[in-house]
Design a protein around this motif. Structure first.
Motif, PDB file in Angstrom:
ATOM      1  N   UNK A 133       6.693  97.785  86.097  1.00  0.00           N
ATOM      2  CA  UNK A 133       6.269  99.044  85.734  1.00  0.00           C
ATOM      3  C   UNK A 133       5.506  98.863  84.468  1.00  0.00           C
ATOM      4  N   UNK A 134       6.424  98.348  83.349  1.00  0.00           N
ATOM      5  CA  UNK A 134       5.660  98.044  82.085  1.00  0.00           C
ATOM      6  C   UNK A 134       4.469  96.915  82.516  1.00  0.00           C
ATOM      7  N   UNK A 135       4.597  96.041  83.235  1.00  0.00           N
ATOM      8  CA  UNK A 135       3.624  95.021  83.418  1.00  0.00           C
ATOM      9  C   UNK A 135       2.407  95.477  84.114  1.00  0.00           C
ATOM     10  N   UNK A 136       2.565  96.673  85.223  1.00  0.00           N
ATOM     11  CA  UNK A 136       1.301  97.414  85.506  1.00  0.00           C
ATOM     12  C   UNK A 136       0.559  98.161  84.340  1.00  0.00           C
ATOM     13  N   UNK A 137       1.495  98.776  83.359  1.00  0.00           N
ATOM     14  CA  UNK A 137       0.718  99.294  82.323  1.00  0.00           C
ATOM     15  C   UNK A 137      -0.152  98.353  81.598  1.00  0.00           C
ATOM     16  N   UNK A 138       0.607  97.239  81.073  1.00  0.00           N
ATOM     17  CA  UNK A 138      -0.023  96.097  80.446  1.00  0.00           C
ATOM     18  C   UNK A 138      -1.297  95.654  81.034  1.00  0.00           C
ATOM     19  N   UNK A 139      -1.455  95.561  82.132  1.00  0.00           N
ATOM     20  CA  UNK A 139      -2.770  95.139  82.900  1.00  0.00           C
ATOM     21  C   UNK A 139      -3.636  96.278  83.269  1.00  0.00           C
ATOM     22  N   UNK A 140      -3.262  97.555  82.627  1.00  0.00           N
ATOM     23  CA  UNK A 140      -4.485  98.693  82.725  1.00  0.00           C
ATOM     24  C   UNK A 140      -4.066  99.514  83.928  1.00  0.00           C
ATOM     25  N   UNK A 141      -3.140  99.353  84.838  1.00  0.00           N
ATOM     26  CA  UNK A 141      -2.955 100.166  85.912  1.00  0.00           C
ATOM     27  C   UNK A 141      -2.111 101.381  85.635  1.00  0.00           C
ATOM     28  N   UNK A 142      -2.350 102.764  86.182  1.00  0.00           N
ATOM     29  CA  UNK A 142      -1.463 103.675  86.119  1.00  0.00           C
ATOM     30  C   UNK A 142      -0.322 103.683  87.053  1.00  0.00           C
ATOM     31  N   UNK A 143       0.973 103.404  86.582  1.00  0.00           N
ATOM     32  CA  UNK A 143       2.051 103.095  87.565  1.00  0.00           C
ATOM     33  C   UNK A 143       2.385 104.405  88.251  1.00  0.00           C
ATOM     34  N   UNK A 144       2.190 105.637  87.905  1.00  0.00           N
ATOM     35  CA  UNK A 144       2.152 106.812  88.742  1.00  0.00           C
ATOM     36  C   UNK A 144       1.077 106.853  89.674  1.00  0.00           C
ATOM     37  N   UNK A 145      -0.207 106.451  89.383  1.00  0.00           N
ATOM     38  CA  UNK A 145      -1.028 106.530  90.584  1.00  0.00           C
ATOM     39  C   UNK A 145      -0.897 105.471  91.515  1.00  0.00           C
ATOM     40  N   UNK A 146      -0.314 104.384  91.234  1.00  0.00           N
ATOM     41  CA  UNK A 146      -0.077 103.114  92.200  1.00  0.00           C
ATOM     42  C   UNK A 146       1.280 103.185  92.936  1.00  0.00           C
ATOM     43  N   UNK A 147       2.295 103.718  92.376  1.00  0.00           N
ATOM     44  CA  UNK A 147       3.579 103.965  92.780  1.00  0.00           C
ATOM     45  C   UNK A 147       4.287 105.085  93.349  1.00  0.00           C
ATOM     46  N   UNK A 148       3.699 106.148  92.676  1.00  0.00           N
ATOM     47  CA  UNK A 148       4.242 107.575  93.020  1.00  0.00           C
ATOM     48  C   UNK A 148       3.455 108.218  93.990  1.00  0.00           C
ATOM     49  N   UNK A 149       1.901 108.490  93.470  1.00  0.00           N
ATOM     50  CA  UNK A 149       0.882 109.111  94.273  1.00  0.00           C
ATOM     51  C   UNK A 149       0.987 108.634  95.622  1.00  0.00           C
ATOM     52  N   UNK A 150       0.918 107.429  96.108  1.00  0.00           N
ATOM     53  CA  UNK A 150       1.099 107.102  97.713  1.00  0.00           C
ATOM     54  C   UNK A 150       2.054 107.705  98.224  1.00  0.00           C
ATOM     55  N   UNK A 151       3.167 107.739  97.625  1.00  0.00           N
ATOM     56  CA  UNK A 151       4.420 108.124  98.258  1.00  0.00           C
ATOM     57  C   UNK A 151       4.458 109.680  98.362  1.00  0.00           C
ATOM     58  N   UNK A 152       3.896 110.341  97.595  1.00  0.00           N
ATOM     59  CA  UNK A 152       3.509 111.723  97.403  1.00  0.00           C
ATOM     60  C   UNK A 152       2.906 112.261  98.528  1.00  0.00           C
ATOM     61  N   UNK A 153       1.642 111.759  98.749  1.00  0.00           N
ATOM     62  CA  UNK A 153       0.674 111.882  99.758  1.00  0.00           C
ATOM     63  C   UNK A 153       1.088 111.839 101.071  1.00  0.00           C
ATOM     64  N   UNK A 154       1.918 110.563 101.253  1.00  0.00           N
ATOM     65  CA  UNK A 154       2.246 110.144 102.594  1.00  0.00           C
ATOM     66  C   UNK A 154       3.416 111.255 103.198  1.00  0.00           C
ATOM     67  N   UNK A 155       4.229 111.414 102.383  1.00  0.00           N
ATOM     68  CA  UNK A 155       5.249 112.406 102.588  1.00  0.00           C
ATOM     69  C   UNK A 155       4.746 113.718 102.904  1.00  0.00           C
ATOM     70  N   UNK A 156       3.892 114.267 102.059  1.00  0.00           N
ATOM     71  CA  UNK A 156       3.150 115.653 102.387  1.00  0.00           C
ATOM     72  C   UNK A 156       2.391 115.574 103.867  1.00  0.00           C
TER      73      UNK A 156
END
Length: 264
Positions: A133-156
């Motif tokens: 997760x820290x590596x994603x932040x280091x490369x400029x990727x929002x870990x919440x958008x990458x890891x959490x948001x797809x899970x949330x929208x899929x579940x909804x």
């Protein structure tokens, strides 16, 4: 001696309260970020499809087994009770209300809390411990958008059809038990179901699906994001996510039913 013990006890309580409110603050901000990144769904549509498969198709067997078992057991027990009053013909009505309003969504939510929530907590916890997760932040990727948001929208999205499947499986298994165990004609069973169902019965049941989706996804993902202490910490965060989300599902199940039934 007594004063020091009391002082230590009060200090621990004060620290626990502060930690609780700090965690609630972090969880609130985490949830806001997860919802705020939903417009980025097009960028992470592959992640969304993967999570939809995991939450939907892969979770279907456990949802079916649970719903069929509960529907069959409900038909046997409620049928025996109604038989004492000579009202077996009301078995369809009683079973339909129980399954559609309460048991179908509730069993689906608890099973997915154990299956989908535990997967989220363990996977994200392992990523946190291994510093991915820290590596994603280091490369400029929002870990919440990458890891959490797809899970949330899929579940909804997928929890609603899963609820419909759970309701159908529970009712159909109840109808089979009513026919073969209580010797009730299928026509009598279904005629007691369909004419008596009203809109609020479906609103109560299907409104719970997105509520449970939000609870399961955000609680399990948040506990994964704050995991620490190696593999043992991942296990603790996963278990905590399951316990907390299951408890919140039971509480939310009551309040959603109460609010809808009182206002419709």
């Amino acid at each position: 001696m007594t004063r020091s013990v009391i002082g230590t006890f009060l200090s621990n309580i004060n620290l626990s309260i502060k930690e609780f409110f700090l965690t609630m603050q972090e969880f609130f901000l985490f949830s806001v970020r997860a919802f705020a990144t939903i417009p980025k769904i097009k960028r992470y549509w592959r992640d969304f499809l993967d999570q939809a498969t995991i939450a939907g198709t892969d979770s279907l067997p456990i949802v079916l087994v649970s719903s069929i078992s509960i529907g069959a057991l409900l038909a046997v027990e409620v049928g025996n009770l109604l038989e004492d009053f000579g009202a077996k013909t009301m078995l369809g009505r009683s079973t339909a209300l129980s399954v559609i309003r309460e048991l179908g969504p509730l069993i689906m939510g608890l099973m997915l809390s154990a299956r989908y929530g535990s997967r989220n907590g363990a996977e994200l916890g392992a990523m946190k411990i291994s510093e991915q997760i820290d590596a994603l932040r280091a490369f400029g990727t929002d870990p919440v958008a990458k890891l959490v948001m797809p899970r949330l929208t899929a579940a909804l999205i997928v929890f609603i059809p899963l609820t419909a499947i759970a309701d159908f499986a529970g009712l159909y298994s109840a109808a089979l038990l009513a026919e073969h165990y209580h010797k009730i004609d299928p026509g009598i069973f279904w005629n007691a179901v369909f004419p008596r169902l009203v809109l609020k019965d479906f609103v109560v049941g299907f409104l719970k699906a997105p509520v449970f989706a939000i609870i399961i996804t955000l609680v399990s993902s948040f506990n994964g994001f704050i995991a620490q202490g190696g593999t043992a910490g991942v296990g603790r965060s996963t278990i905590k996510g399951i316990v907390v989300s299951s408890g919140l599902i039971l509480v939310a199940n009551f309040y959603v039913s109460k609010l809808v039934l009182e206002n419709m």
